[in-house]
Write an enzyme that holds these catalytic residues in place. Structure first.
Site, PDB file in Angstrom:
ATOM      1  N   ALA A 242       0.785  -1.227   0.000  1.00  0.00           N
ATOM      2  CA  ALA A 242       0.000   0.000   0.000  1.00  0.00           C
ATOM      3  C   ALA A 242       0.819   1.280   0.000  1.00  0.00           C
ATOM      4  O   ALA A 242       0.403   2.281  -0.584  1.00  0.00           O
ATOM      5  CB  ALA A 242      -0.932   0.010   1.218  1.00  0.00           C
ATOM      6  N   GLY A 245       0.666   5.161  -0.093  1.00  0.00           N
ATOM      7  CA  GLY A 245      -0.685   5.244   0.392  1.00  0.00           C
ATOM      8  C   GLY A 245      -1.713   6.000  -0.394  1.00  0.00           C
ATOM      9  O   GLY A 245      -2.827   6.204   0.092  1.00  0.00           O
ATOM     10  N   GLY A 246      -1.421   6.433  -1.609  1.00  0.00           N
ATOM     11  CA  GLY A 246      -2.409   7.181  -2.364  1.00  0.00           C
ATOM     12  C   GLY A 246      -3.702   6.405  -2.566  1.00  0.00           C
ATOM     13  O   GLY A 246      -4.806   6.947  -2.441  1.00  0.00           O
ATOM     14  N   LYS A 247      -3.577   5.111  -2.854  1.00  0.00           N
ATOM     15  CA  LYS A 247      -4.776   4.297  -3.089  1.00  0.00           C
ATOM     16  C   LYS A 247      -5.506   4.015  -1.783  1.00  0.00           C
ATOM     17  O   LYS A 247      -6.741   3.931  -1.766  1.00  0.00           O
ATOM     18  CB  LYS A 247      -4.382   3.015  -3.812  1.00  0.00           C
ATOM     19  N   CYS A 357       2.828  -0.045 -12.238  1.00  0.00           N
ATOM     20  CA  CYS A 357       3.243   1.193 -12.918  1.00  0.00           C
ATOM     21  C   CYS A 357       4.446   0.891 -13.805  1.00  0.00           C
ATOM     22  O   CYS A 357       5.502   1.499 -13.683  1.00  0.00           O
ATOM     23  CB  CYS A 357       3.545   2.298 -11.908  1.00  0.00           C
TER      24      CYS A 357
END
Length: 426
Positions: A242, A245-247, A357
């Site tokens: 995670a 932590g953006g998601k 990504c």
């Protein structure tokens, strides 16, 4: 030998030399040791006393990496014998030239601050090559040249248009994308999706309106797609791998009961800070995904898997030089193991999001094909156009692939592969 003063002391170095020495350390860390630029920053700039100096050292190193093949062509055009790739004279010339040709530094300041970097070495050669190129009116092409091996790999995977688009994309740092806690939290800019805004020529992030109040966080538009495909909160979700932590923040803002798992304590610390700043909530677990097991299945699992990260080359040009086929193969194997393990943590009828990504098919399309051949209890649930940002469409198989050139007219986005999978009901 360096000239000494009458008192026997070395003369002081020109102001700014320490910053250029830090830039050299950064380039050495990336090009010789294969370290990520960001990971090398703290150690390489430890002798600098201020944030602006550290920022300049980073900018010099990053711009050198954006322009490295073209800088080397210029250097080689002005030397009788080719300097070795790891020669300190070549590094010094790269740093001097990129300052003048890309960053607007006056030539006398650029050369004065790099000559001390070759103390005891070929200062006369460095000065002579630099002077020759300045007299010749040396210039960098508007569109940079990609490293040959990277260009060949992406050409084979995505075609010549993608290579040209990647070269255009790396010419300058991209715009700033913000994910919003709520749609009315945007500090200006253009929205390309719900809870998103894009800002050109942004001020430093902490100075933007709404940062201190926790109204948004920095997240590339493409990186926001995996969580978008889960929609509004409908139960328990595991955000695997995670941090930073953006998601996790997206899922929490959408109403999910989020468990965020990552192996890195330092990266989880950033997630905790952002959760506190945004007043969002998640359960944080520090563990290795290959060792940990949940007590009960989740309604959804989101895997933004560790990868080569070649898709983020616009912001992190070091990946163009650090990533080799061996790295891609190693990361693909790790993804395979994580994906196989996490697939068992989704309840029957639940959703699994797999994303990387990366611009490497081995870390996207090939990974998904192998997984579906093994796990017949999963199938792709196609993404729909209404779920995606404006200008990004799902492919015929229902997956999402952003490439160099995607949204180019709007400032582009990172390279991502995203697949939404549903586990068969019991």
């Amino acid at each position: 030998m360096m000239t000494k003063t009458p008192g026997g002391q070395r003369p002081p170095e020109p102001l700014g030399t320490a910053t250029r020495r830090a830039a050299l350390r950064l380039l050495d860390a990336v090009l010789r040791r294969g370290d990520p630029l960001e990971a090398a920053l703290a150690n390489a700039t430890r002798a600098l006393h201020g944030g602006p100096d550290r920022g300049l050292a980073h900018a010099i190193a990053a711009e050198t990496l954006r322009r490295l093949p073209d800088l080397d062509v210029l250097i080689d055009s002005a030397t009788k014998q080719r300097l070795p790739d790891d020669a300190k004279a070549r590094f010094a010339l790269r740093i001097a030239l990129v300052q003048v040709l890309a960053l607007g530094t006056p030539p006398h300041a650029a050369i004065a601050t790099v000559l001390p970097l070759v103390d005891g070495g070929p200062k006369r050669l460095v000065h002579g090559v630099f002077g020759t190129l300045m007299r010749q009116g040396a210039a960098l092409a508007e569109i940079p040249t990609l490293p040959a091996d990277t260009a060949a790999r992406w050409r084979a995977a995505w075609g010549e248009d993608a290579v040209v688009a990647a070269a255009r994309a790396i010419a300058a740092p991209p715009p700033l994308d913000l994910s919003l806690v709520a749609d009315d939290a945007a500090p200006g800019g253009e929205s390309l999706a719900p809870r998103h805004t894009r800002i050109e020529d942004a001020a430093p992030v902490p100075d933007l309106p709404g940062f201190a109040e926790g109204r948004w966080w920095v997240q590339d538009l493409a990186a926001s797609i995996p969580a978008r495909l889960l929609g509004e909160g409908q139960g328990r979700v595991l955000d695997l791998c995670a941090a930073p932590g953006g998601k996790t923040l997206q899922l929490a803002a959408a109403g999910w009961d989020v468990t965020a798992l990552d192996i890195s304590e330092s990266r989880l610390a950033r997630l905790r800070d952002n959760l506190a700043r945004t007043s969002l909530a998640a359960t944080i677990v520090r563990a290795d995904a290959l060792d940990w097991s949940p007590k009960a299945p989740f309604d959804a699992v989101l895997i933004d898997a560790p990868c080569s990260a070649t898709g983020i080359f616009r912001r992190h040009p070091d990946v163009l030089y650090r990533v080799r086929p061996s790295v891609i193969a190693e990361m693909a194997d790790l993804q395979r193991r994580i994906l196989a393990r996490a697939a068992d943590w989704v309840r029957p009828g639940g959703t699994l999001i797999y994303a990387t990504c990366s611009l490497e098919p081995e870390e996207g399309e090939a990974q998904l094909a192998a997984f579906l051949a093994e796990r017949t209890d999963y199938h792709v649930t196609p993404a729909t156009a209404r779920e995606l940002p404006v200008g990004i469409a799902p492919r015929d198989d229902g997956t999402v692939r952003t490439l160099p050139g995607t949204l180019a007219e709007k400032g582009g986005c990172d390279g991502f592969f995203i697949a939404r999978l549903t586990r068969a009901s019991a």
